[in-house]
Design an enzyme around this catalytic site. Structure first.
Site, PDB file in Angstrom:
ATOM      1  N   GLN A 263     -10.028  -4.175  -3.537  1.00 33.09           N
ATOM      2  CA  GLN A 263     -11.371  -3.770  -3.111  1.00 33.09           C
ATOM      3  C   GLN A 263     -12.411  -4.143  -4.165  1.00 33.09           C
ATOM      4  OE1 GLN A 263     -12.243  -2.218  -0.030  1.00 33.09           O
ATOM      5  NE2 GLN A 263     -14.240  -2.903  -0.752  1.00 33.09           N
TER       6      GLN A 263
ATOM      7  N   ASP B 259     -17.154   6.976  -2.393  1.00 29.45           N
ATOM      8  CA  ASP B 259     -15.927   6.863  -1.581  1.00 29.45           C
ATOM      9  C   ASP B 259     -15.685   8.242  -0.979  1.00 29.45           C
ATOM     10  OD1 ASP B 259     -13.510   6.015  -0.492  1.00 29.45           O
ATOM     11  OD2 ASP B 259     -12.428   5.952  -2.403  1.00 29.45           O
TER      12      ASP B 259
ATOM     13  N   ARG C  36     -13.417  -8.869   1.530  1.00 33.59           N
ATOM     14  CA  ARG C  36     -11.987  -8.640   1.296  1.00 33.59           C
ATOM     15  C   ARG C  36     -11.213  -9.905   1.661  1.00 33.59           C
ATOM     16  NH1 ARG C  36      -9.947  -3.435   1.180  1.00 33.59           N
ATOM     17  NH2 ARG C  36      -8.035  -4.549   0.624  1.00 33.59           N
TER      18      ARG C  36
ATOM     19  N   CYS D 298     -16.162   1.435  -0.021  1.00 33.37           N
ATOM     20  CA  CYS D 298     -15.026   0.600   0.396  1.00 33.37           C
ATOM     21  C   CYS D 298     -14.705   0.759   1.870  1.00 33.37           C
ATOM     22  CB  CYS D 298     -13.814   0.913  -0.463  1.00 33.37           C
ATOM     23  SG  CYS D 298     -13.194   2.596  -0.317  1.00 33.37           S
TER      24      CYS D 298
ATOM     25  N   ARG E 151       0.890  -1.172   0.000  1.00 34.20           N
ATOM     26  CA  ARG E 151       0.000   0.000   0.000  1.00 34.20           C
ATOM     27  C   ARG E 151       0.920   1.212   0.000  1.00 34.20           C
ATOM     28  NH1 ARG E 151      -5.437   1.303   3.348  1.00 34.20           N
ATOM     29  NH2 ARG E 151      -6.151  -0.058   1.684  1.00 34.20           N
TER      30      ARG E 151
ATOM     31  N   HIS F 194      -7.185   0.529  -6.684  1.00 33.59           N
ATOM     32  CA  HIS F 194      -7.455  -0.275  -5.481  1.00 33.59           C
ATOM     33  C   HIS F 194      -8.109  -1.585  -5.925  1.00 33.59           C
ATOM     34  CE1 HIS F 194      -7.820  -1.380  -1.446  1.00 33.59           C
ATOM     35  NE2 HIS F 194      -8.721  -0.537  -0.999  1.00 33.59           N
TER      36      HIS F 194
END
Ligand code: CP
Ligand code: NVA
Length: 306
Positions: free
Chosen positions: A139, A221, A289, A261, A109, A136
């Site tokens: 996700q 988001d 996830r 997310c 990340r 991402h």
């Protein structure tokens, strides 16, 4: 040196998978979830180690990957630039060469997507993108699994992305291309995604109402992503008309789902009555996830399950 007969496959974006592989992975994730629920012990990664490089905070990504490795019989090591030599300027290329001689797979990340691409170029182990400034993809695996579980095939459906054209939005664009759903992205001027979309399945607009009309899935988001904290006030102003609230959600198909997310800011990008309401799938989405990434780790380290 670790010996591996399998060619190294990285997962830096969804487009590192073919459409067929992505569909198979989602089905496998559903199967792995069923197995876990049934109490089946399945340890395909016994003695294997995942190295997790986190330049930014995380709850879901860290816990889901670590849990996935433990459940699969292996282990995971959390690595922060604050307490590794990365934070003191050791080159990414050197870190990649060293880490990938010790661990079997690396999750990263990072702020910059290029850092991950550079790491991958020097890595002997698969590299998984656990979020970058532009993508991402993990996700999306969870979101797509959740849609499949609750509503079936997403091909031919319409997804509304409301808000920032950010890393999540870019990965939704890739998903639309791979799985054949229509994606309407509504962002204020200056905040549209930069990701290209060749298929004609993705439509960029400014009007959140037009984007949501008849949609089967509504997604949003945060307005300011990690690293954009300084812009938060300006963004609150720019995105004010982009909250997913009851009035907006009513324009979607009556069966529409809401996804986010997480972490979410109630009262900003989403009203509490939506994220905590009947159409919200966010908790299942968060749980998935774990299952989706188990399917990903299995694919990258063991190959397709026949
Ligand atoms: N959705 C997501 O990636 O959450 P974390 O930042 O908690 O990992
Ligand atoms: N777009 C958000 C996603 C967090 C999981 C960010 O990058 O901060």
């Amino acid at each position: 040196m670790n010996e591996r007969s399998r060619p190294i496959r990285h997962f830096l974006s969804l487009l590192d998978l073919s459409a067929t592989e992505l569909r198979a992975l989602l089905q496998r994730a559903i199967e792995l979830k069923r197995m876990q629920r049934a109490g089946t012990i399945y340890e395909p990664l016994k003695n294997r180690v995942l190295g997790m490089v986190f330049e930014k905070s995380s709850t879901r990504t860290r816990v889901s990957f670590e849990t996935a490795m433990i459940q699969f019989g292996g282990g995971a090591i959390f690595l922060s630039p604050r307490d590794t030599q990365l934070g003191r300027g050791e080159p990414i290329e050197d870190t990649a060469r060293v880490l990938s001689r010790m661990v079997d797979v690396v999750m990263m990340r990072t702020f910059s997507h290029e850092s991950q691409a550079l790491f991958a170029a020097y890595s002997q182990a698969p590299v998984i993108n656990g979020l970058s400034d532009t993508q991402h993809p993990c996700q999306l695996l969870a979101d797509l699994q959740t849609y499949a579980e609750l509503r079936g095939d997403i091909a031919g459906r319409t997804v509304a992305w409301i808000g920032d054209g950010n890393n999540m939005c870019n990965s939704y664009i890739d998903a639309a291309e791979l799985l054949g759903f229509r994606l309407r992205v509504a962002s204020p001027a200056g905040y549209a995604p930069t990701q290209s979309c060749a298929s004609g399945l993705v439509e960029l607009m400014e009007d959140p109402h037009a984007a949501t009309d008849g949609a089967d899935l509504v997604v949003t988001d945060v307005w300011a992503s990690m690293g954009q904290e300084d812009e938060a006030d300006g963004r609150k102003e720019a995105f004010r008309a982009y909250q997913v609230d009851q009035a907006l959600m009513r324009r979607a198909h009556p069966d529409a789902l809401f996804m986010h997310c997480l972490p979410a800011h109630r009262g900003e990008e989403v009203a509490a009555e939506i994220i905590d309401g009947a159409q919200s799938a966010v908790w299942q989405e968060a749980e998935n996830r774990l299952h989706a990434q188990k399917a990903l780790l299995e694919l990258l380290l063991c190959g397709p399950v026949s």
